[in-house]
Design a protein around this motif. Structure first.
Motif, PDB file in Angstrom:
ATOM      1  N   UNK A  51     -14.741 -20.915  -5.627  1.00  0.00           N
ATOM      2  CA  UNK A  51     -13.508 -21.647  -5.874  1.00  0.00           C
ATOM      3  C   UNK A  51     -13.802 -23.121  -6.175  1.00  0.00           C
ATOM      4  N   UNK A  52     -14.758 -23.669  -5.441  1.00  0.00           N
ATOM      5  CA  UNK A  52     -15.071 -25.091  -5.586  1.00  0.00           C
ATOM      6  C   UNK A  52     -16.040 -25.352  -6.723  1.00  0.00           C
ATOM      7  N   UNK A  53     -16.687 -24.279  -7.177  1.00  0.00           N
ATOM      8  CA  UNK A  53     -17.600 -24.405  -8.302  1.00  0.00           C
ATOM      9  C   UNK A  53     -16.837 -24.843  -9.548  1.00  0.00           C
ATOM     10  N   UNK A  54     -15.525 -24.484  -9.584  1.00  0.00           N
ATOM     11  CA  UNK A  54     -14.699 -24.870 -10.735  1.00  0.00           C
ATOM     12  C   UNK A  54     -14.480 -26.386 -10.789  1.00  0.00           C
ATOM     13  N   UNK A  55     -14.714 -27.048  -9.676  1.00  0.00           N
ATOM     14  CA  UNK A  55     -14.492 -28.487  -9.649  1.00  0.00           C
ATOM     15  C   UNK A  55     -15.802 -29.188  -9.995  1.00  0.00           C
ATOM     16  N   UNK A  56     -15.809 -29.940 -11.099  1.00  0.00           N
ATOM     17  CA  UNK A  56     -17.077 -30.477 -11.611  1.00  0.00           C
ATOM     18  C   UNK A  56     -17.782 -31.420 -10.647  1.00  0.00           C
ATOM     19  N   UNK A  57     -19.080 -31.457 -10.817  1.00  0.00           N
ATOM     20  CA  UNK A  57     -19.912 -32.461 -10.139  1.00  0.00           C
ATOM     21  C   UNK A  57     -20.114 -32.255  -8.643  1.00  0.00           C
ATOM     22  N   UNK A  58     -19.640 -31.153  -8.077  1.00  0.00           N
ATOM     23  CA  UNK A  58     -19.820 -31.006  -6.632  1.00  0.00           C
ATOM     24  C   UNK A  58     -21.223 -30.517  -6.286  1.00  0.00           C
ATOM     25  N   UNK A  59     -21.731 -29.538  -7.036  1.00  0.00           N
ATOM     26  CA  UNK A  59     -23.031 -28.928  -6.692  1.00  0.00           C
ATOM     27  C   UNK A  59     -23.961 -28.920  -7.895  1.00  0.00           C
ATOM     28  N   UNK A  60     -25.260 -28.871  -7.596  1.00  0.00           N
ATOM     29  CA  UNK A  60     -26.240 -28.678  -8.669  1.00  0.00           C
ATOM     30  C   UNK A  60     -26.424 -27.197  -8.954  1.00  0.00           C
ATOM     31  N   UNK A  61     -26.351 -26.370  -7.895  1.00  0.00           N
ATOM     32  CA  UNK A  61     -26.613 -24.935  -8.038  1.00  0.00           C
ATOM     33  C   UNK A  61     -25.624 -24.169  -7.163  1.00  0.00           C
ATOM     34  N   UNK A  62     -25.187 -22.998  -7.625  1.00  0.00           N
ATOM     35  CA  UNK A  62     -24.393 -22.099  -6.790  1.00  0.00           C
ATOM     36  C   UNK A  62     -25.153 -20.784  -6.666  1.00  0.00           C
ATOM     37  N   UNK A  63     -25.384 -20.327  -5.450  1.00  0.00           N
ATOM     38  CA  UNK A  63     -26.112 -19.066  -5.250  1.00  0.00           C
ATOM     39  C   UNK A  63     -25.425 -18.245  -4.174  1.00  0.00           C
ATOM     40  N   UNK A  64     -24.731 -17.176  -4.578  1.00  0.00           N
ATOM     41  CA  UNK A  64     -23.988 -16.409  -3.572  1.00  0.00           C
ATOM     42  C   UNK A  64     -24.917 -15.590  -2.674  1.00  0.00           C
ATOM     43  N   UNK A  65     -26.170 -15.392  -3.119  1.00  0.00           N
ATOM     44  CA  UNK A  65     -27.092 -14.564  -2.332  1.00  0.00           C
ATOM     45  C   UNK A  65     -28.087 -15.405  -1.520  1.00  0.00           C
ATOM     46  N   UNK A  66     -27.785 -16.691  -1.338  1.00  0.00           N
ATOM     47  CA  UNK A  66     -28.777 -17.584  -0.702  1.00  0.00           C
ATOM     48  C   UNK A  66     -29.180 -17.108   0.698  1.00  0.00           C
ATOM     49  N   UNK A  67     -28.196 -16.789   1.542  1.00  0.00           N
ATOM     50  CA  UNK A  67     -28.510 -16.410   2.926  1.00  0.00           C
ATOM     51  C   UNK A  67     -29.315 -15.107   2.944  1.00  0.00           C
ATOM     52  N   UNK A  68     -28.925 -14.155   2.092  1.00  0.00           N
ATOM     53  CA  UNK A  68     -29.685 -12.896   2.027  1.00  0.00           C
ATOM     54  C   UNK A  68     -31.126 -13.144   1.598  1.00  0.00           C
ATOM     55  N   UNK A  69     -31.306 -14.020   0.602  1.00  0.00           N
ATOM     56  CA  UNK A  69     -32.669 -14.326   0.167  1.00  0.00           C
ATOM     57  C   UNK A  69     -33.457 -14.925   1.329  1.00  0.00           C
ATOM     58  N   UNK A  70     -32.825 -15.807   2.087  1.00  0.00           N
ATOM     59  CA  UNK A  70     -33.498 -16.425   3.235  1.00  0.00           C
ATOM     60  C   UNK A  70     -33.958 -15.386   4.256  1.00  0.00           C
ATOM     61  N   UNK A  71     -33.149 -14.360   4.447  1.00  0.00           N
ATOM     62  CA  UNK A  71     -33.550 -13.309   5.394  1.00  0.00           C
ATOM     63  C   UNK A  71     -34.804 -12.580   4.891  1.00  0.00           C
ATOM     64  N   UNK A  72     -34.891 -12.354   3.585  1.00  0.00           N
ATOM     65  CA  UNK A  72     -36.103 -11.684   3.062  1.00  0.00           C
ATOM     66  C   UNK A  72     -37.316 -12.605   3.192  1.00  0.00           C
ATOM     67  N   UNK A  73     -37.104 -13.910   3.029  1.00  0.00           N
ATOM     68  CA  UNK A  73     -38.213 -14.877   3.169  1.00  0.00           C
ATOM     69  C   UNK A  73     -38.736 -14.865   4.607  1.00  0.00           C
ATOM     70  N   UNK A  74     -37.819 -14.892   5.569  1.00  0.00           N
ATOM     71  CA  UNK A  74     -38.223 -14.937   6.982  1.00  0.00           C
ATOM     72  C   UNK A  74     -38.862 -13.605   7.383  1.00  0.00           C
ATOM     73  N   UNK A  75     -38.346 -12.506   6.869  1.00  0.00           N
ATOM     74  CA  UNK A  75     -38.934 -11.197   7.153  1.00  0.00           C
ATOM     75  C   UNK A  75     -40.374 -11.144   6.632  1.00  0.00           C
ATOM     76  N   UNK A  76     -40.563 -11.585   5.378  1.00  0.00           N
ATOM     77  CA  UNK A  76     -41.914 -11.556   4.786  1.00  0.00           C
ATOM     78  C   UNK A  76     -42.866 -12.456   5.582  1.00  0.00           C
ATOM     79  N   UNK A  77     -42.373 -13.624   5.988  1.00  0.00           N
ATOM     80  CA  UNK A  77     -43.202 -14.561   6.753  1.00  0.00           C
ATOM     81  C   UNK A  77     -43.667 -13.915   8.065  1.00  0.00           C
TER      82      UNK A  77
END
Ligand code: ADP
Ligand code: PAZ
Ligand code: K
Length: 257
Positions: A226-252
């Motif tokens: 919703x906020x991605x529609x508002x310009x200049x707020x973020x450099x990147x939007x990633x809806x899977x960020x937390x899931x990716x983090x779980x795979x990183x911690x699992x691999x570690x």
């Protein structure tokens, strides 16, 4: 195969991975009273629907609601015969230890977001997670979580208005056409939407000033689009960020235990 579980205060999301290959995401509401058997019935129905035959060997859990972890542990043990890694517990290693006040228990979702942001984009990042609460997680140049900001969530703010004021209705968040609302719903949406745009801009600017360096802003969480529609707020939007983090911690943990 890995089952990664991200349990927030509102929603619990499961994702299944075959090595590095993402297979599917399943979402349910968070309820501490849901039993292991109930999780499995729901899980089996959906994987069958998607035609996936999961052979789960590993489970990793991040939960902002401590009470749900018990039933998720039973679920992993009973149906996959495996002992889950639980982020924040001493036997779950983190790629970088958080640098916060002694005795602080950082929300595991924030540690996971920091690990994901560093793995994908390197250090000096701000992760803004629009969940039940809106959190800002600051990632240092070496990948450590070094603190942040916790603000009330977008829906929580709207709900608080409705709960506290007799004449204010329940309203769903939306981006209003104009700032000046000409009816009650539009006034409430404007207050929360544009208020949040201001909040995000101001907090990110102050974090960058406090750290005296440029920092990329990564947005995630249910309401980030919703906020991605508002310009200049973020450099990147990633809806899977937390899931990716779980795979990183699992691999570690696989590589270091
Ligand atoms: N696609 C969506 N559209 C509108 N609201 C959403 C959407 N996804 C989640 N939400 C709402 O956003 C808030 C945060 O959701 P979520 O990110 O799942 O929170 P948490 O991680 O804290 O459980 C909740 O109030 C939820 O109802
Ligand atoms: C701030 C949170 C409530 C956010 O949870 P969420 O919105 O994802 O459900 C959670 O990260 C938490 O309970 N944190 C503990 C305190 C801290 O992180 O410092
Ligand atoms: K959050």
């Amino acid at each position: 195969m890995l089952l990664a579980i991200d349990c927030g205060n509102t929603n619990t999301v499961f994702s299944i991975w075959d090595g590095e290959k993402f297979l599917c995401t399943l979402r349910t509401s968070t309820h501490h009273a849901r039993t292991a058997d109930a999780y499995f019935t729901w899980f089996k129905t959906l994987v069958d629907h998607y035609g996936i035959k999961p052979d789960i060997t590993d489970v990793i859990i991040s939960s902002t609601v401590p009470r749900v972890v018990f039933n998720l542990r039973v679920f992993a043990d009973r149906f996959f015969n495996c002992r889950p890694l639980v982020v924040g517990k001493p036997d779950c290693l983190l790629p970088h230890l958080p640098r916060v006040d002694e005795g602080t228990i950082v929300g595991p979702d924030r540690l996971v977001n920091a690990a994901a942001a560093f793995d994908r984009h390197g250090g000096n990042k701000i992760v803004v997670d629009f969940g039940t609460a809106t959190t800002f997680d600051v990632v240092d140049d070496d990948g450590a979580y070094v603190g942040g900001v916790i603000a009330p969530g977008v829906n929580l703010s709207l709900e608080a208005l409705h709960m506290a004021a007799a004449a204010l209705p329940h309203v769903d968040i939306a981006k209003p056409q104009a700032v000046i609302g000409t009816n009650t719903v539009a006034c409430m949406q404007s207050g929360v939407f544009w208020g949040y745009v201001g909040l995000v801009k101001e907090i990110c600017a102050r974090i960058k000033a406090e750290r005296d360096r440029p920092m990329q802003v990564i947005a995630t969480g249910g309401l980030a689009p919703l906020f991605q529609q508002s310009d200049d707020l973020f450099d990147v939007f990633e809806d899977d960020l937390t899931m990716h983090g779980l795979t990183v911690i699992h691999r570690f943990n696989k590589e270091n235990t």
